[in-house]
Design an enzyme around this catalytic site. Sequence first.
Site, PDB file in Angstrom:
ATOM      1  N   GLY A 236      71.849  11.718 -91.465  1.00  9.13           N
ATOM      2  CA  GLY A 236      71.756  13.153 -91.143  1.00  9.13           C
ATOM      3  C   GLY A 236      70.324  13.473 -90.749  1.00  9.13           C
ATOM      4  N   ARG A 299      67.306  13.773 -95.989  1.00 12.50           N
ATOM      5  CA  ARG A 299      66.383  14.904 -96.111  1.00 12.50           C
ATOM      6  C   ARG A 299      67.117  16.199 -95.778  1.00 12.50           C
ATOM      7  NH1 ARG A 299      63.397  18.471 -93.461  1.00 12.50           N
ATOM      8  NH2 ARG A 299      61.295  18.900 -94.147  1.00 12.50           N
ATOM      9  N   HIS A 303      71.868  19.373 -99.588  1.00 17.80           N
ATOM     10  CA  HIS A 303      71.918  20.814 -99.932  1.00 17.80           C
ATOM     11  C   HIS A 303      72.975  21.558 -99.104  1.00 17.80           C
ATOM     12  CE1 HIS A 303      68.973  22.837 -96.833  1.00 17.80           C
ATOM     13  NE2 HIS A 303      69.705  21.932 -96.256  1.00 17.80           N
TER      14      HIS A 303
END
Length: 398
Positions: A236, A299, A303
């Site tokens: 990602g 990174r 979330h």
Amino acid sequence: MSDSLSKALSAVTEALSNPPSPVNINLGTAFQLLGAMDKLRVMLEPPNLAVLNLSLAPYALSATRVAQGMGVFNAFVRANGTKDLTLEELDAKTKGDRQLLFRIMRHLCACDIFTLVEGTKYRPSQLALQLADGSPVGDCVKHFYLNMRVTSFLNEYLEERNYANPVDATDTPFQYAHRTKENPFEWLARHPADQAAFNSVMTMNRKLIETEWYETFPVEEKLQVSADRTVLVDIGGGIGHDLSLLKQHFPQLPGKLVVQDLPGVIKDIREPLPDGVEAVVYNMFDPQPLKGAKAYYLRTVLHDWPDKQAIEVLRRIREAMVEDSILLVNELNMAGSNPSRIQTAIDQDMMEAFSSLERTEEEWRALLNKGGFDVVKVWKPAVKGMVELALYEAVPKP
Ligand SMILES: Nc1ncnc2c1ncn2[C@@H]1O[C@H](CSCC[C@H]([NH3+])C(=O)O)[C@@H](O)[C@H]1O
């Protein structure tokens, strides 16, 4: 006026009449001062003015977006940013009605994005000159303007669900507002201009960070591999901005660096990546094709997901690891007490887009643990910026 307020007023007046050159502004001091100014504003503003200030931000954002659409910022950049333009001159270089242009420019002047000089000419601020098409700052406006569509439906979404905390990645405020079953990444893949703005904003948030993870983490000691091995996979990793920076910082680091992301993102890599950095299309919920890398790095990816999906992603990584592989998770550590407004806003953004959240250190440790990892160390930067990330180094549980 009380003594402390008149002293503050003199100090501010002095700073304004004798401003430092932008290159000499220390970011840490600037952020501290901005924080103090916010607190001072709260102290001084009567409630009826405070509520207006709270409510006016969307108008500035939408006027800025309309000005982008009409080509206002492009016109000033094409005029080399040195030329003040009259309404007539600007009208000739932009789309739409002159009367609309006048009203939008009047609002942008009131927002200090332009200044009206000599009564008739618009002078762009430094910010205005960065809002043209193709700049990360301009893309930030496009991205957050789009986010407002979801924000404006948040209360209706929550009210219909009796204000339950959103935790289901398949029933999000984003899906409610856009009347879709797609998640934001699937939706962006069908909207290339919005996807490009998103990818660009991801590169921009580096500016809010004082210290990069590889300045704290002992890269050369921990990431030693033979030249033919993959040293780090950035899952990602967007358009490869993090790996490009890492490579610039450690040009001699042995081994391959690989960025993996969805097709719409990998397709948007316009500038060639540095030698030794490869970009590969990969969906992180599928089995990881790159087995046995030294480090798997994420990174601000986890979330975006509630625990259920985040644990799936971690499982895919664990399956690909060999004995000496490590996991590196670089994420915002939500402060346990008094988090900053930018942290809490990002948390709300995660709620709106993904039914996800920003996690505290305790919550990150619990998630990694549930995902089958032991945290070896949490690497935290010595100097804190406005948004500070922590690097979780973890290994699979025995
Ligand atoms: N299923 C998926 N597989 C691979 N990448 C994904 C997936 N879902 C979302 N992403 C990517 O996760 C990234 C989250 S944004 C973070 C980008 C980058 N790591 C940075 O810190 O700047 C975006 O680039 C998404 O396209």
